[in-house]
Design an enzyme around this catalytic site. Sequence first.
Site, mmCIF file in Angstrom:
data_model
loop_
_atom_site.group_PDB
_atom_site.id
_atom_site.type_symbol
_atom_site.label_atom_id
_atom_site.label_comp_id
_atom_site.label_asym_id
_atom_site.label_seq_id
_atom_site.Cartn_x
_atom_site.Cartn_y
_atom_site.Cartn_z
ATOM 1 C CB SER A 2 -0.872 -0.017 1.259
ATOM 2 O OG SER A 2 -1.439 1.249 1.489
ATOM 3 C CE LYS B 68 -1.575 -4.521 3.272
ATOM 4 N NZ LYS B 68 -1.829 -5.814 2.662
ATOM 5 C CE1 TYR C 289 -3.941 -2.569 5.571
ATOM 6 C CE2 TYR C 289 -3.342 -0.276 5.135
ATOM 7 C CZ TYR C 289 -3.703 -1.538 4.672
ATOM 8 O OH TYR C 289 -3.805 -1.764 3.325
HETATM 9 P P1 NAD Z 1 -11.063 -6.792 1.413
HETATM 10 O O1 NAD Z 1 -11.262 -6.773 2.888
HETATM 11 O O2 NAD Z 1 -12.240 -6.571 0.551
HETATM 12 O O3 NAD Z 1 -10.352 -8.144 0.984
HETATM 13 C C1 NAD Z 1 -9.434 -8.809 1.813
HETATM 14 C C2 NAD Z 1 -9.911 -10.258 1.938
HETATM 15 O O4 NAD Z 1 -9.002 -10.981 2.779
HETATM 16 C C3 NAD Z 1 -11.294 -10.382 2.563
HETATM 17 O O5 NAD Z 1 -12.146 -11.090 1.681
HETATM 18 C C4 NAD Z 1 -11.067 -11.160 3.851
HETATM 19 O O6 NAD Z 1 -12.141 -12.019 4.153
HETATM 20 C C5 NAD Z 1 -9.774 -11.903 3.549
HETATM 21 N N1 NAD Z 1 -8.955 -12.271 4.710
HETATM 22 C C6 NAD Z 1 -8.525 -11.481 5.719
HETATM 23 N N2 NAD Z 1 -7.777 -12.202 6.584
HETATM 24 C C7 NAD Z 1 -7.722 -13.460 6.094
HETATM 25 C C8 NAD Z 1 -7.123 -14.666 6.538
HETATM 26 N N3 NAD Z 1 -6.427 -14.720 7.688
HETATM 27 N N4 NAD Z 1 -7.271 -15.780 5.796
HETATM 28 C C9 NAD Z 1 -7.989 -15.768 4.650
HETATM 29 N N5 NAD Z 1 -8.609 -14.657 4.194
HETATM 30 C C10 NAD Z 1 -8.463 -13.515 4.907
HETATM 31 O O7 NAD Z 1 -9.924 -5.708 1.094
HETATM 32 P P2 NAD Z 1 -9.409 -5.190 -0.309
HETATM 33 O O8 NAD Z 1 -9.740 -3.747 -0.391
HETATM 34 O O9 NAD Z 1 -9.835 -6.087 -1.380
HETATM 35 O O10 NAD Z 1 -7.844 -5.294 -0.084
HETATM 36 C C11 NAD Z 1 -7.093 -6.399 -0.542
HETATM 37 C C12 NAD Z 1 -5.647 -6.203 -0.087
HETATM 38 O O11 NAD Z 1 -5.145 -4.994 -0.632
HETATM 39 C C13 NAD Z 1 -5.506 -6.088 1.428
HETATM 40 O O12 NAD Z 1 -4.332 -6.762 1.825
HETATM 41 C C14 NAD Z 1 -5.351 -4.595 1.643
HETATM 42 O O13 NAD Z 1 -4.618 -4.304 2.801
HETATM 43 C C15 NAD Z 1 -4.615 -4.181 0.395
HETATM 44 N N6 NAD Z 1 -4.835 -2.768 0.056
HETATM 45 C C16 NAD Z 1 -6.102 -2.305 -0.090
HETATM 46 C C17 NAD Z 1 -6.302 -0.952 -0.383
HETATM 47 C C18 NAD Z 1 -7.700 -0.400 -0.549
HETATM 48 O O14 NAD Z 1 -7.845 0.830 -0.576
HETATM 49 N N7 NAD Z 1 -8.735 -1.202 -0.675
HETATM 50 C C19 NAD Z 1 -5.206 -0.093 -0.513
HETATM 51 C C20 NAD Z 1 -3.929 -0.622 -0.363
HETATM 52 C C21 NAD Z 1 -3.742 -1.968 -0.084
HETATM 53 C C1 UD1 Z 2 -6.673 5.451 3.809
HETATM 54 C C2 UD1 Z 2 -5.638 5.057 4.827
HETATM 55 C C3 UD1 Z 2 -4.532 4.315 4.112
HETATM 56 C C4 UD1 Z 2 -5.102 3.097 3.371
HETATM 57 C C5 UD1 Z 2 -6.185 3.570 2.412
HETATM 58 C C6 UD1 Z 2 -6.869 2.407 1.743
HETATM 59 C C7 UD1 Z 2 -5.776 6.707 6.632
HETATM 60 C C8 UD1 Z 2 -5.124 7.859 7.294
HETATM 61 N N1 UD1 Z 2 -5.167 6.253 5.509
HETATM 62 O O1 UD1 Z 2 -6.052 6.277 2.840
HETATM 63 O O2 UD1 Z 2 -3.573 3.886 5.072
HETATM 64 O O3 UD1 Z 2 -4.078 2.439 2.637
HETATM 65 O O4 UD1 Z 2 -7.176 4.308 3.142
HETATM 66 O O5 UD1 Z 2 -7.599 1.655 2.656
HETATM 67 O O6 UD1 Z 2 -6.794 6.224 7.086
HETATM 68 N N2 UD1 Z 2 -12.152 11.814 3.451
HETATM 69 C C9 UD1 Z 2 -13.174 12.668 3.775
HETATM 70 N N3 UD1 Z 2 -14.309 12.132 4.329
HETATM 71 C C10 UD1 Z 2 -14.468 10.801 4.564
HETATM 72 C C11 UD1 Z 2 -13.405 9.932 4.213
HETATM 73 C C12 UD1 Z 2 -12.252 10.471 3.667
HETATM 74 O O7 UD1 Z 2 -13.071 13.881 3.592
HETATM 75 O O8 UD1 Z 2 -15.512 10.377 5.077
HETATM 76 C C13 UD1 Z 2 -10.946 12.357 2.807
HETATM 77 C C14 UD1 Z 2 -9.648 12.085 3.530
HETATM 78 O O9 UD1 Z 2 -9.361 13.110 4.442
HETATM 79 C C15 UD1 Z 2 -8.648 12.015 2.370
HETATM 80 C C16 UD1 Z 2 -9.469 11.454 1.197
HETATM 81 O O10 UD1 Z 2 -10.839 11.702 1.540
HETATM 82 O O11 UD1 Z 2 -8.221 13.303 2.006
HETATM 83 C C17 UD1 Z 2 -9.290 9.968 0.972
HETATM 84 O O12 UD1 Z 2 -9.490 9.276 2.211
HETATM 85 P P1 UD1 Z 2 -9.557 7.674 2.272
HETATM 86 O O13 UD1 Z 2 -10.493 7.177 1.246
HETATM 87 O O14 UD1 Z 2 -9.833 7.308 3.698
HETATM 88 O O15 UD1 Z 2 -8.107 7.209 1.840
HETATM 89 P P2 UD1 Z 2 -6.676 7.637 2.431
HETATM 90 O O16 UD1 Z 2 -6.783 8.494 3.620
HETATM 91 O O17 UD1 Z 2 -5.867 8.172 1.306
#
Ligand code: NAD
Ligand code: UD1
Length: 349
Positions: free
Chosen positions: A135, A163, A159
Amino acid sequence: MDSNLGEVAKTNTVLLTGGTGYIGSHVAVELAMSGHSVVLLDNLSNSRASVVDRIAQITCKPVQFIRLDMLDYEGLCAVFEQYNFDGVIHLAGMKAVGESVEKPLEYYRNNVGATINLARCCCKYNVVNIVFSSSATVYGTNANMPLCEDNDTGCVNPYGWTKLMSEQILRDVARSRKDCNIALLRYFNPIGAHSSGLIGECPNDIPSNLAPYVLKVASGQLPYVRVFGNDYDTVDGTGVRDYIHVVDLAKGHINALDKLNTNCGLVTYNLGRGKGYSVLEVIAAFERACGRKIPYKFVQRRAGDIAICYASVDKAREQLGWQAQYDIDQMAIDGWKWQQYYVKNLFNE
Ligand code: NAD
Ligand code: UD1
């Protein structure tokens, strides 16, 4: 272990952990569409089994799913025994930043534990190609925009540390095994959904991320968007982030797998668009997509937020031949389509 497979013949295939989650379901579609055979593995702690059928509906191909907690090492070994995986994409993990501050041990145990178990199995069963979902959070409060892969890292919440620790574990595995190829993919802000409207993000609780929150307001489930701060040094005072369509992000995983097949060792790539949008610009895009006003109120800045965050995407473009295609309007259109499907068909599931 709970599987819909029964006894199956060993075939070359990709293991996708977290495969029923938001990003995982989109990666599953892209894998199937690009001719890969895929096995989804998930404990369903933050996703639903019904997504498996919806992935099959989109791809017109059967989807193999194994319900398993990755902390169950013996169970994971049994899965590796059953298949000849030629690659693994590891997405399983818990991802809520606020929750990780309240329950740090759960996050370290789950996210780092899952990565260790996966790496152990890969070493034991000689699966040498691994893609890991990292991430942008690993850049911490680094203010050098755009963020490049060789910039300093450091985290501000558990979190993020899970990562960074997982990255380090995999880096050390790659050092210890010269035949190992690992891609660390640092995602920026994935939003949107598949254009079919059949899969997307479905947070269990009130979302903490912007896009799912905006969608709940747009569909009348929440009264207004709280905009966290309007006094940042940005285009309109609100926070700027690098939003990327989840389908573009998913496609990046296919390019990463191809790269690993060139025996590249350990590689790190940002997956973003390289362009920032403010909170108000995001809300405006969703208003255009759903054809209605989305009410919002300015509130205090959120603790831990930075003003601007966006990626340098040169390395992924040059070395993976990958570049995001969809703009913010398409992200909003597809996100809105999914939200409507979700409210109509899945809300009470
Ligand atoms: P998500 O929660 O929708 O998907 C993650 C999945 O992992 C879920 O289906 C959950 O049931 C499964 N899981 C968790 N722990 C587990 C375990 N111990 N064994 C088996 N399954 C398990 O989240 P996502 O948004 O699809 O994210 C996927 C990956 O990408 C995550 O590792 C997350 O940290 C990373 N990531 C997500 C974002 C984002 O904004 N969504 C940003 C950066 C990184
Ligand atoms: C957040 C996490 C980041 C994670 C990512 C994906 C924090 C500080 N960072 O990123 O670690 O990898 O999500 O899961 O939590 N905002 C609003 N109102 C809301 C929600 C968000 O104004 O209700 C704003 C935030 O201040 C930011 C932007 O929208 O400026 C995006 O926020 P968000 O979607 O939570 O993502 P990140 O903060 O970039």
